[in-house]
Design a protein around this motif. Structure first.
Motif, PDB file in Angstrom:
ATOM      1  N   ALA A 157       0.831  -1.201   0.000  1.00 47.74           N
ATOM      2  CA  ALA A 157       0.000   0.000   0.000  1.00 47.74           C
ATOM      3  C   ALA A 157       0.871   1.259   0.000  1.00 47.74           C
ATOM      4  CB  ALA A 157      -0.934  -0.010   1.213  1.00 47.74           C
ATOM      5  N   HIS A 158       1.951   1.227   0.768  1.00 47.68           N
ATOM      6  CA  HIS A 158       2.886   2.347   0.790  1.00 47.68           C
ATOM      7  C   HIS A 158       3.480   2.572  -0.597  1.00 47.68           C
ATOM      8  CE1 HIS A 158       6.770   4.365   1.376  1.00 47.68           C
ATOM      9  NE2 HIS A 158       6.236   4.902   2.450  1.00 47.68           N
ATOM     10  N   GLU A 159       3.878   1.508  -1.272  1.00 45.53           N
ATOM     11  CA  GLU A 159       4.482   1.638  -2.592  1.00 45.53           C
ATOM     12  C   GLU A 159       3.477   2.120  -3.632  1.00 45.53           C
ATOM     13  OE1 GLU A 159       8.354  -1.189  -2.744  1.00 45.53           O
ATOM     14  OE2 GLU A 159       6.465  -2.151  -3.342  1.00 45.53           O
ATOM     15  N   ARG A 160       2.227   1.716  -3.533  1.00 50.00           N
ATOM     16  CA  ARG A 160       1.225   2.210  -4.482  1.00 50.00           C
ATOM     17  C   ARG A 160       1.066   3.723  -4.370  1.00 50.00           C
ATOM     18  NH1 ARG A 160      -1.500  -2.610  -3.017  1.00 50.00           N
ATOM     19  NH2 ARG A 160      -2.776  -1.499  -1.469  1.00 50.00           N
ATOM     20  N   ARG A 164       8.098   2.704  -5.421  1.00 53.12           N
ATOM     21  CA  ARG A 164       8.846   1.528  -4.988  1.00 53.12           C
ATOM     22  C   ARG A 164       9.929   1.908  -3.976  1.00 53.12           C
ATOM     23  NH1 ARG A 164      10.218  -3.654  -7.324  1.00 53.12           N
ATOM     24  NH2 ARG A 164      12.327  -4.283  -6.729  1.00 53.12           N
ATOM     25  N   ILE A 165      10.108   1.067  -2.982  1.00 53.08           N
ATOM     26  CA  ILE A 165      11.177   1.250  -1.997  1.00 53.08           C
ATOM     27  C   ILE A 165      12.513   1.031  -2.695  1.00 53.08           C
ATOM     28  CG2 ILE A 165      12.234   0.287   0.093  1.00 53.08           C
ATOM     29  CD1 ILE A 165       9.370  -0.485   0.975  1.00 53.08           C
ATOM     30  N   PRO A 166      13.427   2.003  -2.594  1.00 50.49           N
ATOM     31  CA  PRO A 166      14.712   1.842  -3.292  1.00 50.49           C
ATOM     32  C   PRO A 166      15.573   0.766  -2.651  1.00 50.49           C
ATOM     33  CG  PRO A 166      14.738   3.817  -1.930  1.00 50.49           C
ATOM     34  CD  PRO A 166      13.329   3.293  -1.886  1.00 50.49           C
ATOM     35  N   ASP A 167      16.432   0.159  -3.454  1.00 45.36           N
ATOM     36  CA  ASP A 167      17.396  -0.801  -2.916  1.00 45.36           C
ATOM     37  C   ASP A 167      18.265  -0.116  -1.865  1.00 45.36           C
ATOM     38  OD1 ASP A 167      16.422  -2.614  -4.697  1.00 45.36           O
ATOM     39  OD2 ASP A 167      18.179  -2.641  -6.006  1.00 45.36           O
ATOM     40  N   GLY A 168      18.636  -0.858  -0.835  1.00 44.88           N
ATOM     41  CA  GLY A 168      19.530  -0.328   0.191  1.00 44.88           C
ATOM     42  C   GLY A 168      18.895   0.653   1.136  1.00 44.88           C
ATOM     43  N   CYS A 206       9.696  -8.796   7.043  1.00 51.29           N
ATOM     44  CA  CYS A 206      11.149  -8.639   7.039  1.00 51.29           C
ATOM     45  C   CYS A 206      11.772  -9.466   5.923  1.00 51.29           C
ATOM     46  CB  CYS A 206      11.714  -9.049   8.394  1.00 51.29           C
ATOM     47  SG  CYS A 206      13.519  -9.069   8.481  1.00 51.29           S
ATOM     48  N   ALA A 207      11.368 -10.732   5.817  1.00 53.79           N
ATOM     49  CA  ALA A 207      11.914 -11.603   4.781  1.00 53.79           C
ATOM     50  C   ALA A 207      11.602 -11.058   3.390  1.00 53.79           C
ATOM     51  CB  ALA A 207      11.355 -13.017   4.948  1.00 53.79           C
ATOM     52  N   TRP A 208      10.387 -10.578   3.191  1.00 50.94           N
ATOM     53  CA  TRP A 208       9.976 -10.028   1.902  1.00 50.94           C
ATOM     54  C   TRP A 208      10.815  -8.807   1.533  1.00 50.94           C
ATOM     55  CZ3 TRP A 208       7.998  -5.699  -0.473  1.00 50.94           C
ATOM     56  CH2 TRP A 208       7.309  -5.872  -1.672  1.00 50.94           C
ATOM     57  N   LEU A 209      11.040  -7.924   2.500  1.00 53.49           N
ATOM     58  CA  LEU A 209      11.813  -6.705   2.253  1.00 53.49           C
ATOM     59  C   LEU A 209      13.281  -7.016   1.959  1.00 53.49           C
ATOM     60  CD1 LEU A 209      10.250  -4.405   4.989  1.00 53.49           C
ATOM     61  CD2 LEU A 209      10.152  -4.006   2.522  1.00 53.49           C
ATOM     62  N   VAL A 210      13.822  -7.978   2.659  1.00 49.57           N
ATOM     63  CA  VAL A 210      15.216  -8.362   2.406  1.00 49.57           C
ATOM     64  C   VAL A 210      15.361  -8.975   1.020  1.00 49.57           C
ATOM     65  CG1 VAL A 210      17.045  -9.962   3.087  1.00 49.57           C
ATOM     66  CG2 VAL A 210      15.860  -8.619   4.830  1.00 49.57           C
ATOM     67  N   ILE A 215      16.674  -4.372   1.262  1.00 48.75           N
ATOM     68  CA  ILE A 215      16.791  -3.279   2.219  1.00 48.75           C
ATOM     69  C   ILE A 215      18.109  -3.358   2.984  1.00 48.75           C
ATOM     70  CG2 ILE A 215      14.301  -3.069   2.501  1.00 48.75           C
ATOM     71  CD1 ILE A 215      14.713  -4.502   5.257  1.00 48.75           C
ATOM     72  N   ARG A 216      18.496  -2.237   3.545  1.00 53.97           N
ATOM     73  CA  ARG A 216      19.698  -2.160   4.360  1.00 53.97           C
ATOM     74  C   ARG A 216      19.377  -2.331   5.836  1.00 53.97           C
ATOM     75  NH1 ARG A 216      24.055  -3.388   2.957  1.00 53.97           N
ATOM     76  NH2 ARG A 216      24.193  -1.912   1.226  1.00 53.97           N
ATOM     77  N   SER A 217      18.184  -1.866   6.258  1.00 56.00           N
ATOM     78  CA  SER A 217      17.890  -1.797   7.689  1.00 56.00           C
ATOM     79  C   SER A 217      16.386  -1.744   7.909  1.00 56.00           C
ATOM     80  CB  SER A 217      18.546  -0.539   8.272  1.00 56.00           C
ATOM     81  OG  SER A 217      18.185  -0.341   9.616  1.00 56.00           O
ATOM     82  N   LEU A 218      15.971  -2.171   9.099  1.00 57.23           N
ATOM     83  CA  LEU A 218      14.620  -1.924   9.600  1.00 57.23           C
ATOM     84  C   LEU A 218      14.729  -1.028  10.817  1.00 57.23           C
ATOM     85  CD1 LEU A 218      12.817  -5.419   9.580  1.00 57.23           C
ATOM     86  CD2 LEU A 218      12.564  -3.555   7.912  1.00 57.23           C
ATOM     87  N   GLY A 219      13.775  -0.099  10.968  1.00 60.66           N
ATOM     88  CA  GLY A 219      13.773   0.771  12.132  1.00 60.66           C
ATOM     89  C   GLY A 219      12.382   0.919  12.698  1.00 60.66           C
TER      90      GLY A 219
END
Length: 284
Positions: A157-160, A164-168, A206-210, A215-219
């Protein structure tokens, strides 16, 4: 909270829409943008979705809670302590001594915090600590459901809406929990049995984002990237097992844009550190 500059109180979050945005802020923000471009590649204007105008064209925000002896901690009674070592009156200069656990206040979880043989604080690279950031807002749901987690549906939903969330990137959860920092009991959310209740990231997310977004990090703006009810810390295990780091107890995530910001994570490279307190700054 983010305050306007009035006398002794420095403004913590500034944007281009107000008088608090200075030439110095513009230069710092521009420098951070240049670093990001060097690390991730410069995007064309047409590649980026429009940002909400309320954040202004440029801004700075401190995502760090002040480090105090009253900070909420995951384990009750594990908070920091301090004492004055020398004073200006008696010694000509002022200095304190602090006793603290590495995972106190706004801090980093290095991969070695949960993964045997994982990298430790001194081994995290600069290009990992200066990174694009996106903020996924679940605060409305979290106000009613403290055990909620960021789901893959939330990410989609955020990406729509924002692209798109950028790499890293660092993907940050805004649950609204940082407003409770002054009330340790409310922040921890412990029930009569001692079980904690606060939001986090779902392990599948988390697994999907990795895997899908590299992704580089979760916060998070809570005590843990896992939800408080977790006893197996699956999100920690997945994230650190993938050689990524976590950020916990972030502040002011409602004050930065959902996409387009860069964060700088000022981690102290403690010898053999499993992480540690950090000053986290955002610019856009």
């Amino acid at each position: 909270m983010c305050t306007e500059h009035t006398g002794r109180v420095a403004q913590e979050c500034r944007d281009g829409s107000g008088a608090g945005f200075s030439r110095r802020a513009a230069l710092v923000g521009g420098a951070a943008a240049a670093v990001t471009a060097a690390l991730t590649g410069t995007a064309r204007a047409g590649d980026r979705p429009p940002r909400a105008p309320s954040w202004g064209r440029r801004g700075l925000c401190d995502l760090t809670h002040p480090f105090t002896t009253s900070l909420p901690t995951y384990v009750p009674g594990a908070g920091p302590a301090r004492r004055t070592v020398v004073t200006i009156e008696q010694n000509g200069y002022y200095s304190q001594e602090w006793r603290l656990a590495e995972h106190t206040g706004t801090h980093v979880d290095a991969p070695g915090h949960f993964t045997p043989g994982g990298r430790l604080a001194p081994e995290l690279r600069i290009d990992e600590l200066v990174t694009p950031a996106v903020v996924i807002d679940i605060s409305t749901r979290a106000a009613e459901e403290p055990d909620t987690v960021v789901t893959v549906d939330d990410v989609r939903a955020h990406e729509r809406r924002h692209g798109r969330i950028p790499d890293g990137a660092a993907v940050l959860m805004n649950s609204g929990w940082s407003a409770r920092i002054g009330d340790p009991e409310a922040y921890r959310g412990a029930d009569a049995a001692g079980t904690l209740h606060f939001p986090g990231f779902g392990a599948d997310t988390c697994a999907w984002l990795v895997e899908r977004r590299r992704i580089r990090s979760l916060g998070v703006d809570t005590l843990s990237i896992d939800p408080g009810v977790s006893t197996t810390f699956d999100t920690h295990l997945l994230l650190t097992g993938a050689d990524r780091y976590g950020l916990e107890n972030l502040a002011h995530l409602d004050r930065i844009p959902p996409t387009g910001a860069t964060i700088v994570v000022g981690l102290i490279p403690f010898e053999e550190g499993s992480g540690g307190p950090a000053r986290v700054l955002a610019s856009w």
